[in-house]
Design a protein around this motif. Structure first.
Motif, mmCIF file in Angstrom:
data_model
loop_
_atom_site.group_PDB
_atom_site.id
_atom_site.type_symbol
_atom_site.label_atom_id
_atom_site.label_comp_id
_atom_site.label_asym_id
_atom_site.label_seq_id
_atom_site.Cartn_x
_atom_site.Cartn_y
_atom_site.Cartn_z
ATOM 1 N N UNK A 50 -3.568 5.934 -20.206
ATOM 2 C CA UNK A 50 -4.039 6.827 -19.147
ATOM 3 C C UNK A 50 -5.186 7.690 -19.676
ATOM 4 N N UNK A 51 -6.259 7.740 -18.892
ATOM 5 C CA UNK A 51 -7.391 8.582 -19.285
ATOM 6 C C UNK A 51 -7.900 9.350 -18.068
ATOM 7 N N UNK A 52 -8.165 10.638 -18.273
ATOM 8 C CA UNK A 52 -8.901 11.377 -17.258
ATOM 9 C C UNK A 52 -10.366 10.992 -17.414
ATOM 10 N N UNK A 81 -5.878 0.034 -18.329
ATOM 11 C CA UNK A 81 -6.425 1.385 -18.447
ATOM 12 C C UNK A 81 -6.321 2.043 -17.081
ATOM 13 N N UNK A 82 -5.654 3.181 -17.036
ATOM 14 C CA UNK A 82 -5.477 3.921 -15.795
ATOM 15 C C UNK A 82 -6.433 5.119 -15.827
ATOM 16 N N UNK A 83 -7.364 5.159 -14.882
ATOM 17 C CA UNK A 83 -8.390 6.201 -14.863
ATOM 18 C C UNK A 83 -8.036 7.224 -13.793
ATOM 19 N N UNK A 84 -7.665 8.420 -14.233
ATOM 20 C CA UNK A 84 -7.157 9.439 -13.312
ATOM 21 C C UNK A 84 -8.193 10.527 -13.053
ATOM 22 N N UNK A 107 -15.147 -2.508 -20.821
ATOM 23 C CA UNK A 107 -13.675 -2.619 -20.901
ATOM 24 C C UNK A 107 -13.194 -3.793 -20.052
ATOM 25 N N UNK A 108 -13.753 -3.923 -18.846
ATOM 26 C CA UNK A 108 -13.316 -4.973 -17.916
ATOM 27 C C UNK A 108 -13.855 -6.352 -18.306
ATOM 28 N N UNK A 109 -15.148 -6.420 -18.621
ATOM 29 C CA UNK A 109 -15.786 -7.718 -18.844
ATOM 30 C C UNK A 109 -15.600 -8.258 -20.254
ATOM 31 N N UNK A 114 -7.984 -4.643 -17.123
ATOM 32 C CA UNK A 114 -8.220 -4.051 -15.803
ATOM 33 C C UNK A 114 -8.184 -2.530 -15.846
ATOM 34 N N UNK A 115 -9.007 -1.901 -15.019
ATOM 35 C CA UNK A 115 -9.014 -0.443 -14.881
ATOM 36 C C UNK A 115 -8.547 -0.101 -13.471
ATOM 37 N N UNK A 116 -7.494 0.720 -13.383
ATOM 38 C CA UNK A 116 -6.961 1.116 -12.079
ATOM 39 C C UNK A 116 -7.189 2.612 -11.890
#
Length: 226
Positions: A50-52, A81-84, A107-109, A114-116
């Protein structure tokens, strides 16, 4: 499925985010541990970092982000990766939003992670619950024996991971072969190509990146003369 039957392992440093408390409040089985990588293990092969928005930008500027991605990929089949937060914050953090978009693109490519996005801690908690609720998935132990790298080792690996086409596995092999990042940078193309699995094409890309003269030096010299 009842929430008390759902298991999630949470890094102790996530306590201040308020998310573990939210998960416990709704009745989930929350186990607090000190995790060497990632923040939430929601299934045997699924780990969430989790990342802000600010966290992500800070990890880009100090070189940690790609090292973290390499380690997540190395140890888990399904890292996320969870982008908050609100993406509009980018305008306040940096004058060049392309740095942010370049980082998440890589990060994705490149890492295939995946980034959510989620807007807040409460939504993050809901997403984590939904990930734990997935019935069909890998079975096995949640926790793995993951060697925690020292700060110096992390910096060395992170430095090498900035080279084109190099993830943590190749960075480790480079250190095993050459001993220090300095010796990697001074190695010839043929010496680099001998790193297991690296190949000549990738070695040429690395050497080209390290040896191509940058325009900045010319501009700097001109400014000095005037």
């Amino acid at each position: 499925m009842k929430l008390e039957h759902l298991r999630i392992i949470v890094d102790e440093r996530e306590t201040k985010s308020g998310i573990p408390k939210l998960l416990k409040t709704i009745g989930m089985n929350v186990e607090m541990k000190t995790l060497p990588i990632g923040d939430y293990i929601v299934a045997p092969e699924t780990i969430v970092e989790r990342k802000s928005i600010k966290d992500l930008m800070a990890s880009v500027f100090d070189g940690r982000l790609y090292d973290q991605c390499s380690r997540l990929k190395e140890h888990f089949a399904y890292p996320i990766v969870l982008l908050e937060g609100n993406v509009d914050e980018i305008e306040e953090i940096t004058d060049n939003p392309l740095v942010f978009y370049g980082a998440i693109s890589r990060v994705v490519l490149e890492f295939k992670i995946p980034i959510i996005p989620t807007p807040s801690a409460s939504h993050t908690a809901k997403l984590l619950v939904s990930m734990c609720s997935k019935k069909d998935g890998p079975t096995g132990p949640y926790l793995k024996k993951i060697k925690k790298s020292s700060n110096l080792e992390t910096q060395q690996l992170s430095t090498l991971c900035s080279l084109p086409g190099i993830g943590e596995k190749f960075a480790v092999r480079m250190l095993e072969k050459f001993g220090t990042p300095s010796k990697v940078f001074s190695a010839t193309t043929s010496e680099l190509a001998k790193v297991e699995g690296l190949g000549e094409a990738r070695a040429k890309k690395i050497k080209n990146m390290l040896t191509t003269k940058n325009k900045l030096q010319k501009e700097s010299n001109q400014k000095t003369l005037t």
